[in-house]
Design an enzyme around this catalytic site. Structure first.
Site, PDB file in Angstrom:
ATOM      1  N   ALA A   1       0.554  -1.609   0.342  1.00  0.00           N
ATOM      2  CA  ALA A   1       0.023  -0.171  -0.147  1.00  0.00           C
ATOM      3  C   ALA A   1       1.149   1.427  -0.232  1.00  0.00           C
ATOM      4  O   ALA A   1       2.141   1.500   0.647  1.00  0.00           O
ATOM      5  CB  ALA A   1      -0.699  -0.177   1.374  1.00  0.00           C
TER       6      ALA A   1
ATOM      7  N   GLY B   1      -0.429  -4.932   0.942  1.00  0.00           N
ATOM      8  CA  GLY B   1      -1.720  -4.684   0.272  1.00  0.00           C
ATOM      9  C   GLY B   1      -2.079  -5.472  -0.330  1.00  0.00           C
ATOM     10  O   GLY B   1      -2.727  -6.342  -1.360  1.00  0.00           O
TER      11      GLY B   1
ATOM     12  N   GLU C   1      -2.418  -9.111  -0.146  1.00  0.00           N
ATOM     13  CA  GLU C   1      -3.759  -9.191   0.500  1.00  0.00           C
ATOM     14  C   GLU C   1      -5.080  -9.504  -0.449  1.00  0.00           C
ATOM     15  O   GLU C   1      -5.802  -9.726  -0.706  1.00  0.00           O
ATOM     16  CB  GLU C   1      -3.844  -8.270   1.376  1.00  0.00           C
TER      17      GLU C   1
END
Length: 294
Positions: A102, A145, A148
């Site tokens: 991220a 991220g 994920e």
């Protein structure tokens, strides 16, 4: 998602000794966003144009997931969800990075009050709520991220040089978009704990052996193979595919008894569809089924 490897100011730290890497994904160079998107490239793929294709397109940041990118991702997914022609969706990045984390610069100065009061990252979960099957084609880094995001998808295909990790601990935080939850369900407690507590990465081969990904392909073939899988799925009844996806996902949420009851109800429900009748009739008549998604 979580405050992970952003590849902004933290790139050298989390991906040592990685440097800014060129965008080289040949398979998707022809993608066009038609001017609608800034951070992603979107089009339809497959011989019948029935596979939605989303490519993360922040090459200088190694596809770090900023809020704008994830907002556009949601918009593209909404469009494919409502497109009756599309039966499956493929999400990919570049050959060097699926998504390296991220965007830390967006998170660095946020306060607890802002995060908690605004339910920060809540809308990043859109990928996991799409009814149509979603395939992640992961080349290169899928960290924080990025890992994920891949785990939000229904199927993960990995390139042979892919790397997966949750390095949030190195930034003084933890995963915030399912990293501790989906990873544990996929690979088990011990490996998930090791990855989350050390920030260490695993290779594509280790990810396959642990159950995180289903198949590993040579880097140059990965996207093509993911699209082939999408075409195969899209060739079935889109209505029934969504029901099957719902049943499989329920296995992570329900007890075995409750899951079996849901499965039975969904199974019974297929008998109200024209596609179930067509599928069984075609089998008896020894011909290929022609599904109409109803």
């Amino acid at each position: 998602m979580s405050t992970m490897a952003a590849f902004c100011r933290t790139a050298a730290f989390l991906l040592r000794p990685a440097k800014a890497l060129p965008y080289t994904l040949t398979a998707a160079r022809s993608c066009s966003s038609g001017g609608q998107y800034q951070y992603i490239l979107v089009e339809k793929k497959g011989a019948n144009q029935n596979v939605g294709f989303i490519q993360l397109n922040r090459p200088k940041a190694l596809n770090a997931l900023c809020d704008g990118l994830m907002t556009e991702m949601g918009q593209a997914l909404d469009a494919f969800e409502s497109d009756s022609q599309v039966g499956a969706i493929v999400i990919t990045g570049s050959e060097k990075a699926f998504a390296a984390g991220a965007d830390i610069k967006e998170m660095q100065n946020r306060t607890f009050q802002e995060c908690y009061g605004g339910n920060f990252l809540a809308h990043w979960n859109r990928v996991s709520t799409v009814k149509k099957p979603v395939i992640a084609a992961v080349n290169g880094f899928a960290l924080g991220g990025g890992c994920e995001l891949a785990m939000m998808c229904d199927i993960i295909y990995a390139g042979e040089k892919a790397q997966f990790g949750q390095p949030e601990i190195l930034l003084g935080t933890i995963p915030g978009a399912g990293g501790t939850q989906r990873l544990t369900r996929a690979v088990g407690k011990s490996l998930a704990m090791e990855m989350v507590l050390t920030g260490d990465r695993i290779s594509a081969q280790e990810a396959k052996a642990s159950g995180l990904v289903s198949k590993v392909y040579p880097t140059a073939q990965l996207v093509e193979e993911a699209i082939k899988c999408g075409e195969k799925i899209a060739g079935n009844s889109k209505l029934v595919s969504s029901m099957a996806k719902e049943a499989v996902n329920a296995a992570y949420e329900l007890s075995l008894a409750e899951g079996n009851r849901l499965e039975k109800r969904l199974f019974h429900s297929t008998f109200a569809t024209a596609d179930r009748k067509e599928g069984m009739t075609a089998f008896v008549e020894k011909r290929k089924a022609i599904f109409e998604d109803k």
